[in-house]
Write an enzyme that holds these catalytic residues in place. Structure first.
Site, PDB file in Angstrom:
ATOM      1  N   ARG A  10      40.419  52.253  33.828  1.00 47.41           N
ATOM      2  CA  ARG A  10      40.495  53.636  33.276  1.00 47.41           C
ATOM      3  C   ARG A  10      39.367  54.262  32.996  1.00 47.41           C
ATOM      4  O   ARG A  10      39.365  55.376  32.749  1.00 47.41           O
ATOM      5  CB  ARG A  10      41.667  53.494  32.175  1.00 47.41           C
ATOM      6  CG  ARG A  10      42.994  53.023  32.384  1.00 47.41           C
ATOM      7  CD  ARG A  10      44.004  52.803  31.306  1.00 47.41           C
ATOM      8  NE  ARG A  10      44.481  53.915  30.812  1.00 47.41           N
ATOM      9  CZ  ARG A  10      45.494  54.575  30.510  1.00 47.41           C
ATOM     10  NH1 ARG A  10      46.343  53.605  30.636  1.00 47.41           N
ATOM     11  NH2 ARG A  10      45.694  55.702  30.144  1.00 47.41           N
ATOM     12  N   LYS A  28      37.595  23.351  40.289  1.00 50.46           N
ATOM     13  CA  LYS A  28      36.493  22.653  39.744  1.00 50.46           C
ATOM     14  C   LYS A  28      36.095  21.687  40.751  1.00 50.46           C
ATOM     15  O   LYS A  28      36.952  20.808  41.125  1.00 50.46           O
ATOM     16  CB  LYS A  28      37.042  22.113  38.034  1.00 50.46           C
ATOM     17  CG  LYS A  28      37.061  22.908  37.530  1.00 50.46           C
ATOM     18  CD  LYS A  28      37.456  22.388  36.070  1.00 50.46           C
ATOM     19  CE  LYS A  28      37.847  23.338  34.896  1.00 50.46           C
ATOM     20  NZ  LYS A  28      36.410  23.820  34.195  1.00 50.46           N
ATOM     21  N   LYS A  46      46.212  33.833  36.091  1.00 50.38           N
ATOM     22  CA  LYS A  46      47.266  33.258  35.293  1.00 50.38           C
ATOM     23  C   LYS A  46      47.008  34.111  33.867  1.00 50.38           C
ATOM     24  O   LYS A  46      45.976  34.792  33.734  1.00 50.38           O
ATOM     25  CB  LYS A  46      47.102  31.856  35.048  1.00 50.38           C
ATOM     26  CG  LYS A  46      46.015  31.528  34.225  1.00 50.38           C
ATOM     27  CD  LYS A  46      45.813  30.143  33.731  1.00 50.38           C
ATOM     28  CE  LYS A  46      46.390  29.797  32.459  1.00 50.38           C
ATOM     29  NZ  LYS A  46      45.449  30.074  31.258  1.00 50.38           N
ATOM     30  N   HIS A  81      47.208  23.963  34.407  1.00 47.85           N
ATOM     31  CA  HIS A  81      46.198  23.270  34.530  1.00 47.85           C
ATOM     32  C   HIS A  81      46.546  21.908  34.503  1.00 47.85           C
ATOM     33  O   HIS A  81      46.317  21.122  35.258  1.00 47.85           O
ATOM     34  CB  HIS A  81      45.112  23.451  33.712  1.00 47.85           C
ATOM     35  CG  HIS A  81      44.603  24.995  33.456  1.00 47.85           C
ATOM     36  ND1 HIS A  81      44.264  25.701  34.490  1.00 47.85           N
ATOM     37  CD2 HIS A  81      43.902  25.740  32.315  1.00 47.85           C
ATOM     38  CE1 HIS A  81      43.835  26.936  34.227  1.00 47.85           C
ATOM     39  NE2 HIS A  81      43.731  26.959  32.895  1.00 47.85           N
TER      40      HIS A  81
HETATM   41  C1  BG6 Z   1      42.001  29.130  30.677  1.00 47.39           C
HETATM   42  C2  BG6 Z   1      42.759  29.241  29.214  1.00 47.39           C
HETATM   43  O1  BG6 Z   1      42.827  29.063  31.547  1.00 47.39           O
HETATM   44  O2  BG6 Z   1      41.187  27.856  30.584  1.00 47.39           O
HETATM   45  C3  BG6 Z   1      41.813  29.100  28.188  1.00 47.39           C
HETATM   46  O3  BG6 Z   1      43.078  30.512  29.178  1.00 47.39           O
HETATM   47  C4  BG6 Z   1      40.855  27.671  28.108  1.00 47.39           C
HETATM   48  O4  BG6 Z   1      42.230  29.206  26.847  1.00 47.39           O
HETATM   49  C5  BG6 Z   1      40.319  27.530  29.587  1.00 47.39           C
HETATM   50  O5  BG6 Z   1      39.957  28.007  27.224  1.00 47.39           O
HETATM   51  C6  BG6 Z   1      39.641  26.253  29.643  1.00 47.39           C
HETATM   52  O6  BG6 Z   1      38.798  26.288  30.801  1.00 47.39           O
HETATM   53  P1  BG6 Z   1      37.636  25.575  31.239  1.00 47.39           P
HETATM   54  O7  BG6 Z   1      37.218  25.689  32.449  1.00 47.39           O
HETATM   55  O8  BG6 Z   1      36.613  25.842  30.039  1.00 47.39           O
HETATM   56  O9  BG6 Z   1      38.240  24.118  30.765  1.00 47.39           O
END
Ligand code: BG6
Length: 489
Positions: free
Chosen positions: A43, A176, A142, A234
């Site tokens: 915006r 990853k 997400k 995750h």
């Molecule tokens: C995100 C979450 O999806 O994943 C975060 O919203 C979290 O809260 C993050 O910190 C962790 O990702 P990574 O790659 O740092 O393990």
């Protein structure tokens, strides 16, 4: 191949923290197709040049090795454009349509990195403006909803205007390198498959520990909590990768069909199992990196009486022929002892002991996800202990733990393609393997929903001090099965 990538939420946190650095890395690695445009949408009232300057200033916060030199940024910036849009105004979508028509790119990626509350409206309006042709791909970040009903609502709005093949639901854990290695380990080697089952495996533990607190996301996190933020997506994707049957090929639907079956096989929650096998915690003041840190309720944006969980530990089972009876433990949280994500697969003890083994020693495969990326195989070897040398014939030979250690960072270099870089390139190329299908996502919501409902109406999370591994009830839960959480480093 030409592409236009339209980034809704182009000035937001995710854009400059993750997406722009990932796109820049892809550019630096020469893997971003030439002749593409990256169009930030928000915006704000910005010109293309002002947007480039904004993104450049944000790169200062990116870790050194991933920061562009001024010359590199100049080249990268020539791909960057800005389009002002109010997502509630149909005429703004028409203007976006005009901009996209100028180039008529082979592929147009619409990346919705906005609040999920805007997804349905944005998708409907894109279609009204005719921006849902077969060359359009939609990326959804997400959280996709906050429960099963809201997730379904978004999915059904999307389905009305696009085919499933055009929709890329991101779970960055799937991007990853370590998680892709997990698939490669299981389905690229014959070694593990015969023993990857209940007859040989005693239990499985998944830990995703974070040492950070909620940082600046207190207001968002307080409405979300660890179950929705980490477990529904995750952690359950890791469960799928571990538990799924070998897919018939490496195509997206073959993989997603098998993942879906795992989610469907997860043991449903009952009031009794929620009471015994679902622990939630919330951090209080403690230490992180040797310094005193505040408790969750004192974090900016968090309700001082919040009952939101920052830690979850669960015990469940994949109730199918391969896994019945094997406990599966999941644990994740903020402000834990360290940033450490790993999976531990513990094998059964030998059926008949002729050695003296250290207590609780059994074979174990540890899959390190982060910060290390690698595999450890824990074995038992002949110990060179004193008693042996003294020839104590009655005690039986003694065993000692030893370890085979595979360090993928050393083997392949730490400069591997990062999660967002991998996933963005996959979207541009139209590869869906590492994205989540709507039925998988709905199944995951269905499974966590009884926990959400029960926790919403019942009591508060247990406190744990920042810098520890969650409330003691989490260790007690696993101890009741005769096991313990793996090493806490
Ligand atoms: C995100 C979450 O999806 O994943 C975060 O919203 C979290 O809260 C993050 O910190 C962790 O990702 P990574 O790659 O740092 O393990």
């Amino acid at each position: 191949m030409s592409f236009d990538l339209v980034l809704f939420g182009g000035t937001g946190d995710l854009a400059w923290r993750k997406l722009m650095p990932a796109l820049f890395q892809a550019f630096r690695h020469g893997s971003l197709p030439e002749g593409g445009r990256i169009i930030g949408v928000a915006r704000d009232n910005l010109t293309d040049d002002a947007y480039r300057e904004l993104i450049q200033s944000r790169f200062a916060a990116v870790e050194g090795a991933k920061r562009p030199s001024p010359e590199e940024f100049k080249q990268f910036a020539s791909m960057l454009y800005f389009q002002r849009m109010d997502l509630s105004k149909p005429e703004d979508y028409a203007k976006l349509g005009e901009l996209l028509k100028q180039r008529n790119a082979d592929t147009v990626v619409m990346y919705l990195a906005t609040a999920p509350g805007l997804f349905t409206q944005a998708v409907e309006q894109l279609a009204v403006a005719g921006l849902n042709g077969p060359h359009v791909r939609l990326v959804l970040e997400k959280p996709l909803g906050h429960d099963l009903a809201s997730n379904r609502e978004i999915n059904s709005a999307v389905r009305k205007v696009l085919t499933e093949q055009q929709v890329f639901r991101i779970d960055h854990y799937l991007g990853k390198p370590s998680v892709q290695n997990l698939f490669a380990m299981r389905f690229g080697n014959a070694l593990f498959e015969p023993i990857w089952r209940r007859e040989y495996i005693a239990n499985i533990q998944i830990t995703i520990g974070e040492d950070l607190g909620v940082e600046k996301r207190g207001a968002f996190y307080d409405q979300t909590g660890a179950l929705r933020d980490m477990v529904q997506n995750h952690a359950l994707q890791l469960v799928c990768a571990l538990g799924m049957e070998p897919p018939i090929n490496a195509h997206a639907d073959a993989i997603r069909d098998e993942k879906l079956k795992v989610l469907r096989a997860l043991k449903p929650w009952t009031a009794e199992s929620i009471g015994m096998h679902a622990i939630r915690g919330q951090y209080t003041a403690g230490t992180a990196y040797g310094e005193r840190v505040q408790g969750y309720r004192d974090e900016p944006g968090v309700d001082p009486e919040s009952r939101t969980e920052t830690f979850v530990a669960l015990r469940t089972e994949i109730a199918n022929w391969r896994w019945a009876g094997v406990p599966l433990y999941i644990r994740t949280g903020k402000r834990l002892g360290s940033r450490d994500a790993r999976i531990e697969v513990s094998f059964r003890e030998t059926p008949h002991a002729i050695y003296r083994a250290p207590v609780n020693a059994a074979n174990k495969l540890v899959i390190n996800l982060q910060p290390k990326d690698g595999l450890e195989l824990h074995l038992l070897a002949q110990a060179q202990d004193k008693r042996q040398r003294n020839g104590d014939r009655h005690a039986g030979p003694q065993l000692a733990p030893v370890q085979l250690d595979l360090d993928f960072d050393k083997r392949f270099g730490t400069e591997r393609v990062g999660a967002y870089e991998r996933l963005l390139l996959d979207v541009i190329d139209g590869r869906l393997n590492l994205f989540v299908r709507s039925d998988e996502q709905e199944e995951a919501w269905r499974w966590v929903e009884p926990l959400i409902d029960s926790w919403a109406s019942d009591g508060a999370p247990r406190p744990y001090a920042a810098g520890t591994w969650g409330p003691s009830a989490s260790s007690a839960m696993i101890a009741r099965d005769g096991y313990a959480w793996g090493e806490e480093q």
